[in-house]
Write a protein that holds these residues in place. Structure first.
Motif, PDB file in Angstrom:
ATOM      1  N   ASP A  45      70.054  79.125  25.238  1.00 50.37           N
ATOM      2  CA  ASP A  45      68.722  79.090  24.631  1.00 50.37           C
ATOM      3  C   ASP A  45      67.817  78.293  25.575  1.00 50.37           C
ATOM      4  O   ASP A  45      68.253  77.855  26.650  1.00 50.37           O
ATOM      5  N   GLN A  46      66.556  78.079  25.174  1.00 52.00           N
ATOM      6  CA  GLN A  46      65.598  77.456  26.085  1.00 52.00           C
ATOM      7  C   GLN A  46      66.011  76.035  26.478  1.00 52.00           C
ATOM      8  O   GLN A  46      65.947  75.665  27.651  1.00 52.00           O
ATOM      9  N   ASP A  47      66.464  75.226  25.520  1.00 48.81           N
ATOM     10  CA  ASP A  47      66.875  73.846  25.825  1.00 48.81           C
ATOM     11  C   ASP A  47      68.075  73.814  26.768  1.00 48.81           C
ATOM     12  O   ASP A  47      68.135  72.996  27.700  1.00 48.81           O
ATOM     13  N   GLN A  48      69.028  74.709  26.527  1.00 46.70           N
ATOM     14  CA  GLN A  48      70.215  74.758  27.392  1.00 46.70           C
ATOM     15  C   GLN A  48      69.847  75.178  28.817  1.00 46.70           C
ATOM     16  O   GLN A  48      70.409  74.667  29.786  1.00 46.70           O
ATOM     17  N   LEU A  49      68.878  76.089  28.929  1.00 47.66           N
ATOM     18  CA  LEU A  49      68.417  76.503  30.265  1.00 47.66           C
ATOM     19  C   LEU A  49      67.776  75.336  31.003  1.00 47.66           C
ATOM     20  O   LEU A  49      67.986  75.160  32.207  1.00 47.66           O
ATOM     21  N   TYR A  50      66.972  74.534  30.285  1.00 45.00           N
ATOM     22  CA  TYR A  50      66.364  73.358  30.912  1.00 45.00           C
ATOM     23  C   TYR A  50      67.435  72.381  31.397  1.00 45.00           C
ATOM     24  O   TYR A  50      67.337  71.820  32.485  1.00 45.00           O
ATOM     25  N   GLN A  51      68.464  72.172  30.581  1.00 39.61           N
ATOM     26  CA  GLN A  51      69.559  71.276  30.974  1.00 39.61           C
ATOM     27  C   GLN A  51      70.275  71.805  32.221  1.00 39.61           C
ATOM     28  O   GLN A  51      70.602  71.042  33.142  1.00 39.61           O
ATOM     29  N   LEU A  52      70.523  73.118  32.243  1.00 35.94           N
ATOM     30  CA  LEU A  52      71.172  73.734  33.403  1.00 35.94           C
ATOM     31  C   LEU A  52      70.313  73.561  34.642  1.00 35.94           C
ATOM     32  O   LEU A  52      70.802  73.197  35.719  1.00 35.94           O
ATOM     33  N   TYR A  53      69.007  73.787  34.485  1.00 34.89           N
ATOM     34  CA  TYR A  53      68.083  73.650  35.609  1.00 34.89           C
ATOM     35  C   TYR A  53      68.094  72.219  36.153  1.00 34.89           C
ATOM     36  O   TYR A  53      68.149  72.003  37.367  1.00 34.89           O
ATOM     37  N   ASP A  54      68.061  71.229  35.242  1.00 27.54           N
ATOM     38  CA  ASP A  54      68.089  69.819  35.671  1.00 27.54           C
ATOM     39  C   ASP A  54      69.369  69.499  36.439  1.00 27.54           C
ATOM     40  O   ASP A  54      69.340  68.803  37.461  1.00 27.54           O
ATOM     41  N   GLN A  55      70.499  70.010  35.962  1.00 29.45           N
ATOM     42  CA  GLN A  55      71.773  69.765  36.645  1.00 29.45           C
ATOM     43  C   GLN A  55      71.802  70.427  38.024  1.00 29.45           C
ATOM     44  O   GLN A  55      72.291  69.840  38.994  1.00 29.45           O
ATOM     45  N   MET A  56      71.252  71.637  38.103  1.00 27.20           N
ATOM     46  CA  MET A  56      71.202  72.325  39.407  1.00 27.20           C
ATOM     47  C   MET A  56      70.306  71.571  40.388  1.00 27.20           C
ATOM     48  O   MET A  56      70.604  71.481  41.579  1.00 27.20           O
ATOM     49  N   GLU A  57      69.217  71.002  39.883  1.00 30.35           N
ATOM     50  CA  GLU A  57      68.327  70.196  40.728  1.00 30.35           C
ATOM     51  C   GLU A  57      69.063  68.968  41.273  1.00 30.35           C
ATOM     52  O   GLU A  57      68.915  68.609  42.431  1.00 30.35           O
ATOM     53  N   GLN A  58      69.869  68.322  40.411  1.00 31.78           N
ATOM     54  CA  GLN A  58      70.633  67.147  40.845  1.00 31.78           C
ATOM     55  C   GLN A  58      71.658  67.528  41.907  1.00 31.78           C
ATOM     56  O   GLN A  58      71.841  66.816  42.899  1.00 31.78           O
ATOM     57  N   ILE A  59      72.326  68.662  41.693  1.00 32.37           N
ATOM     58  CA  ILE A  59      73.300  69.143  42.684  1.00 32.37           C
ATOM     59  C   ILE A  59      72.615  69.409  44.013  1.00 32.37           C
ATOM     60  O   ILE A  59      73.096  69.014  45.078  1.00 32.37           O
ATOM     61  N   GLN A  60      71.433  70.083  43.960  1.00 32.05           N
ATOM     62  CA  GLN A  60      70.697  70.386  45.195  1.00 32.05           C
ATOM     63  C   GLN A  60      70.275  69.113  45.911  1.00 32.05           C
ATOM     64  O   GLN A  60      70.371  69.014  47.136  1.00 32.05           O
ATOM     65  N   ALA A  61      69.822  68.115  45.150  1.00 29.90           N
ATOM     66  CA  ALA A  61      69.410  66.845  45.759  1.00 29.90           C
ATOM     67  C   ALA A  61      70.591  66.165  46.456  1.00 29.90           C
ATOM     68  O   ALA A  61      70.460  65.629  47.553  1.00 29.90           O
ATOM     69  N   ASN A  62      71.775  66.222  45.815  1.00 31.94           N
ATOM     70  CA  ASN A  62      72.977  65.633  46.428  1.00 31.94           C
ATOM     71  C   ASN A  62      73.376  66.372  47.692  1.00 31.94           C
ATOM     72  O   ASN A  62      73.787  65.761  48.684  1.00 31.94           O
ATOM     73  N   LEU A  63      73.280  67.711  47.663  1.00 35.71           N
ATOM     74  CA  LEU A  63      73.602  68.487  48.857  1.00 35.71           C
ATOM     75  C   LEU A  63      72.612  68.199  49.992  1.00 35.71           C
ATOM     76  O   LEU A  63      73.007  68.067  51.152  1.00 35.71           O
TER      77      LEU A  63
END
Length: 200
Positions: A178-196
């Protein structure tokens, strides 16, 4: 680069107490194994023979092998310069002659080990393709304006065949957000990208 743990410190003490020619031979075997992408350096029978040759209990021999592998892998993951590796090892109380052996083997094998580790996947499954679609659900027939977006992500995974570098059949994984879960996924992907990005 090296995180000094109690186990690593004990392993370095074992390296210091081992004959330099035997450390040299052990490192040759470890580097050859890492260059070829094999995870196991010695068979159980070879470990027993090595243990007898070193005059150490099997558990101490395993710890000595682990220490050699760990140091070289950490150097590879950090893409450390040989001189810096030597400084780090001596800072961890490894004797200068043993540290020089590590530096020598790292200088010779670094390029191949790093390349082999890059090609090796941590997982038997790799992402091959992504597809998605979006559905809008209304809250009720009387409230057509209240919609709830639901996204479906389909991940196509290629599976590595056991004991082989060949990829086997594709596997499909479907996830619903749902929309909230997508936002959470997006935030986690952003954190992964920042670490990479920080590793570059």
């Amino acid at each position: 680069m090296l995180q000094v743990t109690k186990r690593l410190q004990e392993g370095i003490s074992l390296v210091n107490a081992t004959d330099i020619n035997k450390v040299n031979g052990l490192l040759s075997r470890v580097c050859a194994s890492l260059c070829s992408g094999h995870s196991q350096v010695f068979s159980e029978e070879e470990e027993q023979k090595l243990s007898a040759s070193l005059g150490l209990p099997v558990e101490k021999t395993k710890q000595l092998i682990y220490t050699n592998i760990h140091i070289i892998q950490q150097a590879a993951h950090g893409m450390v310069r040989p001189a810096f590796l030597g400084e780090q090892l001596q800072a961890c109380e490894m004797t200068s002659d043993k540290a020089s052996i590590f530096v020598e083997h790292w200088t010779t094998n670094a390029k191949q080990i790093v390349e082999t580790l890059r090609q090796r996947s941590l997982s038997a499954k790799q992402l091959a393709d992504i597809s998605w679609d979006l559905h809008l659900k209304t809250a009720s027939s009387g409230c057509a304006r209240q919609t709830h977006p639901i996204a479906h992500l389909q991940l196509s995974l290629s599976c590595k065949e056991p004991s082989s570098t060949k990829m086997g059949p594709m596997e499909s994984l479907v996830m619903q957000f749902d929309q909230d879960q997508l936002y959470q996924l997006y935030d986690q992907m952003e954190q992964i990208q920042a670490n990479l990005d920080a590793l570059r």
